[in-house]
Design a protein around this motif. Structure first.
Motif, PDB file in Angstrom:
ATOM      1  N   UNK A 161       5.145  -7.836   6.065  1.00  0.00           N
ATOM      2  CA  UNK A 161       4.287  -6.881   6.759  1.00  0.00           C
ATOM      3  C   UNK A 161       3.251  -7.559   7.628  1.00  0.00           C
ATOM      4  N   UNK A 162       2.621  -8.602   7.102  1.00  0.00           N
ATOM      5  CA  UNK A 162       1.621  -9.351   7.880  1.00  0.00           C
ATOM      6  C   UNK A 162       2.284 -10.054   9.059  1.00  0.00           C
ATOM      7  N   UNK A 163       3.485 -10.599   8.844  1.00  0.00           N
ATOM      8  CA  UNK A 163       4.191 -11.300   9.918  1.00  0.00           C
ATOM      9  C   UNK A 163       4.487 -10.370  11.085  1.00  0.00           C
ATOM     10  N   UNK A 164       4.760  -9.106  10.783  1.00  0.00           N
ATOM     11  CA  UNK A 164       5.035  -8.123  11.843  1.00  0.00           C
ATOM     12  C   UNK A 164       3.837  -7.977  12.766  1.00  0.00           C
ATOM     13  N   UNK A 166       1.614  -1.367   7.552  1.00  0.00           N
ATOM     14  CA  UNK A 166       0.994  -0.630   6.456  1.00  0.00           C
ATOM     15  C   UNK A 166       2.041  -0.092   5.481  1.00  0.00           C
ATOM     16  N   UNK A 167       3.169   0.391   6.008  1.00  0.00           N
ATOM     17  CA  UNK A 167       4.227   0.916   5.132  1.00  0.00           C
ATOM     18  C   UNK A 167       4.744  -0.175   4.211  1.00  0.00           C
ATOM     19  N   UNK A 168       4.945  -1.375   4.781  1.00  0.00           N
ATOM     20  CA  UNK A 168       5.405  -2.499   3.960  1.00  0.00           C
ATOM     21  C   UNK A 168       4.357  -2.892   2.929  1.00  0.00           C
ATOM     22  N   UNK A 169       3.072  -2.874   3.327  1.00  0.00           N
ATOM     23  CA  UNK A 169       2.002  -3.201   2.385  1.00  0.00           C
ATOM     24  C   UNK A 169       1.953  -2.164   1.266  1.00  0.00           C
TER      25      UNK A 169
END
Length: 298
Positions: free
Chosen positions: A142-145, A275-278
């Motif tokens: 998620x952060x990498x995105x 945010x969805x991944x987090x």
């Protein structure tokens, strides 16, 4: 026989919810001070916290513990490091709120529990359970995105997550109470804070004395700092750590909603995907916590 932790939880939960509700809505408070330099706000926050914390410690009979910290070199050294980290955390957070980056700040505090897991592995030798590793990996994706879309504010999220994570790590290994510890940290920061207040009094931009509203809000900074911390400390003593961990997501969730629906910060597709991944990683993290908690009670 009734389990102690179960009977204690109901009395601790209201304190936990109250603490995280205050932390969740605190962007509204800092938005009202967006015309004041973030450094000046942090300085006022430090100075006004000290008298309130002294009163709280007097009421709780902790003044002796507070004084003893200054005679313990190792504790004092650790709290100087934690004071530096919390000052950095406050400064970045206040800057983020005042410059319309509440979503970036919210992301930072969503990431914080996962950062804590990593720091525990690196510095305390704690082993990552399989689901924890999956949660961290999903959060990392998620952060990498965000690197491709929000690199200019990614540093805010990462800095908040790691500064508060390292702060918590130091406080975890330093055997001092939460309130005496914070009082010591603010005392150590006081000379710099006083210097900043005097500087802004000369050049302007410090806010204090400009008008009654701004001055009152700056004085309130002490209560905004100390009261939720006291509630959190009370909750931590009265309920299980696992239960407390679930409540902590209240604050960044409120901040997220404020950023999008109240202050109209743009939520791009890339940010939403992050945010969805987090949120997915947090769900995994919570599922692991529930599984571990149930196993410990079996």
């Amino acid at each position: 026989m009734t389990d102690k932790s179960e009977t204690a939880q109901p009395s601790g939960l209201p304190y936990a919810i109250s603490a995280y509700l205050i932390w969740g809505f605190v962007p509204v408070y800092f938005k009202l001070l967006s015309h004041v330099s973030p450094i000046a706000v942090v300085a006022q926050r430090v100075l006004w916290s000290i008298p309130l914390l002294l009163v709280i410690m007097a009421f709780r009979k902790q003044l002796g513990e507070y004084a003893a910290i200054f005679r313990h070199k190792a504790h004092l050294r650790n709290l100087l490091a934690s004071a530096t980290l919390v000052a950095i955390n406050w400064l970045i957070y206040i800057w983020a709120v005042s410059t319309d980056h509440i979503l970036a700040a919210s992301l930072g505090y969503y990431l914080n529990p996962l950062v804590n897991v990593l720091l525990g592995r690196l510095f305390l030798g704690e082993r990552l359970r399989p689901l924890q590793m999956v949660a961290v990996a999903v959060a990392a994706i998620g952060v990498a995105i965000l690197i491709g879309d929000a690199l200019d504010t990614l540093w805010v999220s990462i800095s908040l997550a790691f500064s508060f994570g390292l702060y918590g790590l130091i406080r975890k290994i330093t055997p001092v109470g939460s309130v005496p510890g914070l009082a010591t940290e603010t005392t150590l920061l006081a000379p710099l804070a006083l210097g900043a207040v005097l500087y802004f009094a000369q050049v302007g931009g410090g806010g204090f004395g400009d008008d009654v509203t701004t001055s009152g809000l700056l004085i309130l900074a002490g209560a905004v700092t100390a009261i939720p911390l006291l509630m959190f400390a009370t909750a931590a003593r009265r309920m299980s750590y696992a239960s407390l961990g679930f409540v902590q997501y209240t604050a960044p969730s409120i901040a997220f909603l404020l950023g999008v629906f109240v202050y109209g910060e743009p939520l791009s597709t890339t940010k939403l995907a992050c945010f969805i991944l987090i949120w997915f990683s947090i769900a995994i993290f919570c599922a692991d916590a529930i599984k571990t908690y149930r196993a410990s009670k079996a």
